[in-house]
Design a protein around this motif. Structure first.
Motif, PDB file in Angstrom:
ATOM      1  N   LEU A 285       9.067   0.127  16.816  1.00 34.92           N
ATOM      2  CA  LEU A 285       7.457   0.304  16.163  1.00 34.92           C
ATOM      3  C   LEU A 285       7.703   0.714  14.824  1.00 34.92           C
ATOM      4  N   ILE A 286       8.588   1.711  14.468  1.00 32.29           N
ATOM      5  CA  ILE A 286       8.484   2.223  13.129  1.00 32.29           C
ATOM      6  C   ILE A 286       9.189   1.325  12.175  1.00 32.29           C
ATOM      7  N   LEU A 287      10.209   0.642  12.718  1.00 30.88           N
ATOM      8  CA  LEU A 287      10.939  -0.211  11.889  1.00 30.88           C
ATOM      9  C   LEU A 287      10.115  -1.506  11.456  1.00 30.88           C
ATOM     10  N   GLY A 288       9.431  -1.827  12.362  1.00 35.36           N
ATOM     11  CA  GLY A 288       8.604  -3.037  12.215  1.00 35.36           C
ATOM     12  C   GLY A 288       7.463  -2.704  11.197  1.00 35.36           C
ATOM     13  N   ILE A 289       6.793  -1.566  11.318  1.00 37.47           N
ATOM     14  CA  ILE A 289       5.832  -1.199  10.044  1.00 37.47           C
ATOM     15  C   ILE A 289       6.384  -1.372   9.051  1.00 37.47           C
ATOM     16  N   PHE A 290       7.845  -0.482   8.918  1.00 38.76           N
ATOM     17  CA  PHE A 290       8.420  -0.239   7.480  1.00 38.76           C
ATOM     18  C   PHE A 290       8.735  -1.763   7.094  1.00 38.76           C
ATOM     19  N   ILE A 291       9.331  -2.660   7.569  1.00 35.74           N
ATOM     20  CA  ILE A 291       9.705  -3.827   6.871  1.00 35.74           C
ATOM     21  C   ILE A 291       8.641  -4.537   6.604  1.00 35.74           C
ATOM     22  N   TYR A 292       7.790  -4.595   7.484  1.00 42.57           N
ATOM     23  CA  TYR A 292       6.392  -5.477   6.955  1.00 42.57           C
ATOM     24  C   TYR A 292       5.810  -4.663   5.616  1.00 42.57           C
ATOM     25  N   ALA A 293       5.837  -3.403   5.496  1.00 44.43           N
ATOM     26  CA  ALA A 293       5.325  -2.820   4.504  1.00 44.43           C
ATOM     27  C   ALA A 293       6.163  -3.239   3.164  1.00 44.43           C
ATOM     28  N   VAL A 294       7.569  -3.396   3.315  1.00 39.35           N
ATOM     29  CA  VAL A 294       8.280  -3.508   2.453  1.00 39.35           C
ATOM     30  C   VAL A 294       7.837  -5.045   1.930  1.00 39.35           C
ATOM     31  N   LEU A 295       7.711  -5.792   2.756  1.00 38.85           N
ATOM     32  CA  LEU A 295       7.387  -7.400   2.448  1.00 38.85           C
ATOM     33  C   LEU A 295       6.100  -7.388   1.861  1.00 38.85           C
ATOM     34  N   ALA A 296       4.981  -6.654   2.359  1.00 42.78           N
ATOM     35  CA  ALA A 296       3.737  -6.688   1.540  1.00 42.78           C
ATOM     36  C   ALA A 296       3.951  -6.029   0.246  1.00 42.78           C
ATOM     37  N   ALA A 297       4.742  -4.705  -0.059  1.00 37.63           N
ATOM     38  CA  ALA A 297       4.667  -4.428  -1.255  1.00 37.63           C
ATOM     39  C   ALA A 297       5.269  -5.470  -2.310  1.00 37.63           C
ATOM     40  N   LEU A 298       6.244  -6.058  -1.863  1.00 42.81           N
ATOM     41  CA  LEU A 298       7.031  -7.429  -2.669  1.00 42.81           C
ATOM     42  C   LEU A 298       6.020  -8.249  -3.116  1.00 42.81           C
ATOM     43  N   CYS A 299       5.107  -8.641  -2.029  1.00 39.46           N
ATOM     44  CA  CYS A 299       4.155  -9.615  -2.523  1.00 39.46           C
ATOM     45  C   CYS A 299       2.825  -9.043  -3.170  1.00 39.46           C
ATOM     46  N   GLY A 300       2.543  -7.650  -3.033  1.00 45.42           N
ATOM     47  CA  GLY A 300       1.770  -7.031  -3.843  1.00 45.42           C
ATOM     48  C   GLY A 300       2.044  -7.031  -5.230  1.00 45.42           C
ATOM     49  N   SER A 301       3.676  -6.902  -5.752  1.00 44.48           N
ATOM     50  CA  SER A 301       3.843  -6.620  -6.779  1.00 44.48           C
ATOM     51  C   SER A 301       3.771  -8.280  -7.752  1.00 44.48           C
ATOM     52  N   LEU A 302       3.467  -9.072  -7.155  1.00 43.06           N
ATOM     53  CA  LEU A 302       3.489 -10.510  -7.500  1.00 43.06           C
ATOM     54  C   LEU A 302       2.020 -10.830  -7.906  1.00 43.06           C
ATOM     55  N   VAL A 303       1.041  -9.965  -7.666  1.00 38.18           N
ATOM     56  CA  VAL A 303      -0.466 -10.254  -7.721  1.00 38.18           C
ATOM     57  C   VAL A 303      -0.560 -10.084  -9.395  1.00 38.18           C
ATOM     58  N   THR A 304      -1.306 -11.103  -9.886  1.00 41.07           N
ATOM     59  CA  THR A 304      -1.848 -11.087 -11.218  1.00 41.07           C
ATOM     60  C   THR A 304      -3.125 -10.246 -11.420  1.00 41.07           C
ATOM     61  N   LYS A 305      -4.120 -10.601 -10.526  1.00 40.64           N
ATOM     62  CA  LYS A 305      -5.403 -10.084 -10.564  1.00 40.64           C
ATOM     63  C   LYS A 305      -5.417  -9.627  -9.129  1.00 40.64           C
ATOM     64  N   THR A 306      -6.150  -8.268  -9.348  1.00 40.18           N
ATOM     65  CA  THR A 306      -6.365  -7.553  -7.900  1.00 40.18           C
ATOM     66  C   THR A 306      -7.237  -8.108  -6.709  1.00 40.18           C
ATOM     67  N   GLU A 307      -8.130  -9.165  -7.171  1.00 37.34           N
ATOM     68  CA  GLU A 307      -8.810  -9.749  -6.211  1.00 37.34           C
ATOM     69  C   GLU A 307      -8.042 -10.625  -5.436  1.00 37.34           C
ATOM     70  N   ASP A 308      -6.699 -10.897  -5.850  1.00 33.19           N
ATOM     71  CA  ASP A 308      -5.896 -12.039  -4.875  1.00 33.19           C
ATOM     72  C   ASP A 308      -5.193 -11.320  -4.167  1.00 33.19           C
ATOM     73  N   THR A 309      -5.215 -10.084  -3.985  1.00 35.14           N
ATOM     74  CA  THR A 309      -4.260  -9.345  -3.059  1.00 35.14           C
ATOM     75  C   THR A 309      -4.306  -9.897  -1.668  1.00 35.14           C
TER      76      THR A 309
END
Length: 417
Positions: A286-310
């Motif tokens: 459960l904890i590792l699942g939350i963490f690995i998806y959080a890492v992937l979400a952070a990576l995707c979030g860092s690629l956003v150019t405009k906040t509304e595209d999150t």
């Protein structure tokens, strides 16, 4: 290291003190209260729907009325026309018309202005089945005892067993159903947490990048420190939510443990077996699942150019999580030995959903769970390191041509450095 904890602490405090976090904490308690109140007031309600019964056989209609189950109020009406008039005048809530064919075949039709619910329909269907069985039994000359003997269901029981070194079989305590309930709940909790915190961390990063504050932040600290600080801060928020729910469960347990249903459930399972290896693996996934998806979400979030595209950029996270959730709820629940479940229970991003269900159904051994957990840990570490290295390039790239174009430009920037 000091800057790391400052970032992590800031993310943690900002989210924990927010109104949205408070609402998120209270929602399960509010829903639980609503369900409890609905059940309580529903059981206290004295209003019983009145169902009119008419049949070509007056004896049949009166027999059904006299044998009405608890919570049902039957009223015999003279004819279908009379019943329709009473239904129109709202003197009855439904009209049940029973016709008898020559071969003792009963045909029942329920008329009502509103849906009476599946429970009512199943009850009436069962009553017709019982009456029809008795009628055909009398036609065949069978006694009531003989009919009861024919309707007696076969006994079925499942036993958990183990074998000694000598090959002797030993009967153990079966906690499979209880374990499955825990793994099923963990699947739902994991999906909710992933969707929630993937959105939070991607929004955290995207908002700073979209307002160009990120460039100022990275001028005073390393990109990796900022990335890890964000991740750890969000993880602490998720752990805080878990701790609150565990504490609430521990406190409420003092009241619910004496309820008859709960006592009967606890008598059928071994708490030592439940709160042992199985629970440890479930929490780890459960904890590792939350963490690995959080890492992937952070990576995707860092690629956003405009906040509304999150919301658009984290769709891969949402869909990947949804695949694991649907596999766990469908195949994992009803066919845990399926080859698809066995394979995907070793695949990172999906194993967090599926391996606990396989453990609960005893279709996976501890050794298999360890292998799956090691693969998940290794993947999480590698993804975290890779995402941290890409983070600095990602947050400095502004490209309106889409996610892939942004990612390509980020790789080019990394190579040039």
């Amino acid at each position: 290291m000091n800057k790391f904890w400052i970032i992590a602490g800031d993310v943690y405090k900002k989210n924990v003190r927010s109104v949205s976090f408070l609402i998120m904490l209270l929602v399960p308690f509010i829903l639980g209260g609503i369900v409890y109140a609905a059940g309580y007031f529903g059981s206290q309600s004295e209003e019983v729907d009145t169902i009119g019964i008419t049949s070509s056989s007056t004896e049949l209609a009166e027999g059904m009325s006299d044998s009405a189950p608890a919570g049902y109020n039957f009223k015999v009406v003279d004819s279908q026309d009379a019943g329709e008039n009473e239904l129109s005048a709202e003197e009855i809530d439904a009209l049940f018309v029973v016709d008898t064919a020559d071969n003792n075949q009963l045909d029942g039709t329920l008329y009502s202005e509103s849906n009476m619910g599946q429970s009512v329909e199943l009850t009436l269907q069962q009553m017709l089945n019982d009456i029809q069985t008795n009628m055909r039994a009398q036609e065949l000359g069978l006694s009531a005892d003989e009919v009861n003997s024919l309707n007696q269901p076969a006994a079925f029981e499942q036993q958990s067993v183990s074998f000694t070194d000598a090959g002797d079989m030993q009967i153990g305590e079966d906690s499979e159903d209880f374990n499955f309930a825990i793994s099923f709940a963990a699947t739902i909790v994991l999906f909710v947490f992933i969707i929630t915190y993937a959105g939070i961390i991607s929004q955290e990063i995207a908002s700073e990048k979209g307002t160009r504050i990120m460039e100022v932040i990275l001028s005073s600290t390393r990109a990796q420190i900022h990335f890890y600080g964000k991740l750890v801060g969000i993880l602490f928020v998720a752990l805080t939510q878990m701790v609150v729910y565990v504490a609430a469960f521990a406190i409420s347990y003092q009241w619910v443990k004496d309820i008859e249903v709960v006592k009967n459930l606890l008598d059928t399972v071994s708490l030592k077996g439940v709160f042992g290896t199985f629970l440890m693996f479930t929490l780890a996934f459960l904890i590792l699942g939350i963490f690995i998806y959080a890492v992937l979400a952070a990576l995707c979030g860092s690629l956003v150019t405009k906040t509304e595209d999150t919301s658009k950029v984290i769709l891969p996270v949402t869909y990947l999580s949804l695949i694991g959730y649907l596999l766990g709820i469908s195949l994992g629940s009803f066919d845990p030995s399926n080859i698809i479940i066995r394979i995907t229970s070793y695949i990172p991003f999906l194993s967090s959903y599926l391996m606990p269900i396989r453990l609960a159904n005893e279709t996976a051994s501890i050794q298999e769970a360890v292998i799956s957990l090691v693969i998940l840990v290794a993947t999480t570490v590698l993804l975290t390191i890779a995402s941290a290295k890409m983070y600095k390039s990602n947050v400095l790239v502004y490209n309106d041509k889409g996610l892939l174009a942004t990612l390509k430009q980020s790789f080019t920037l990394m190579k040039n450095k």
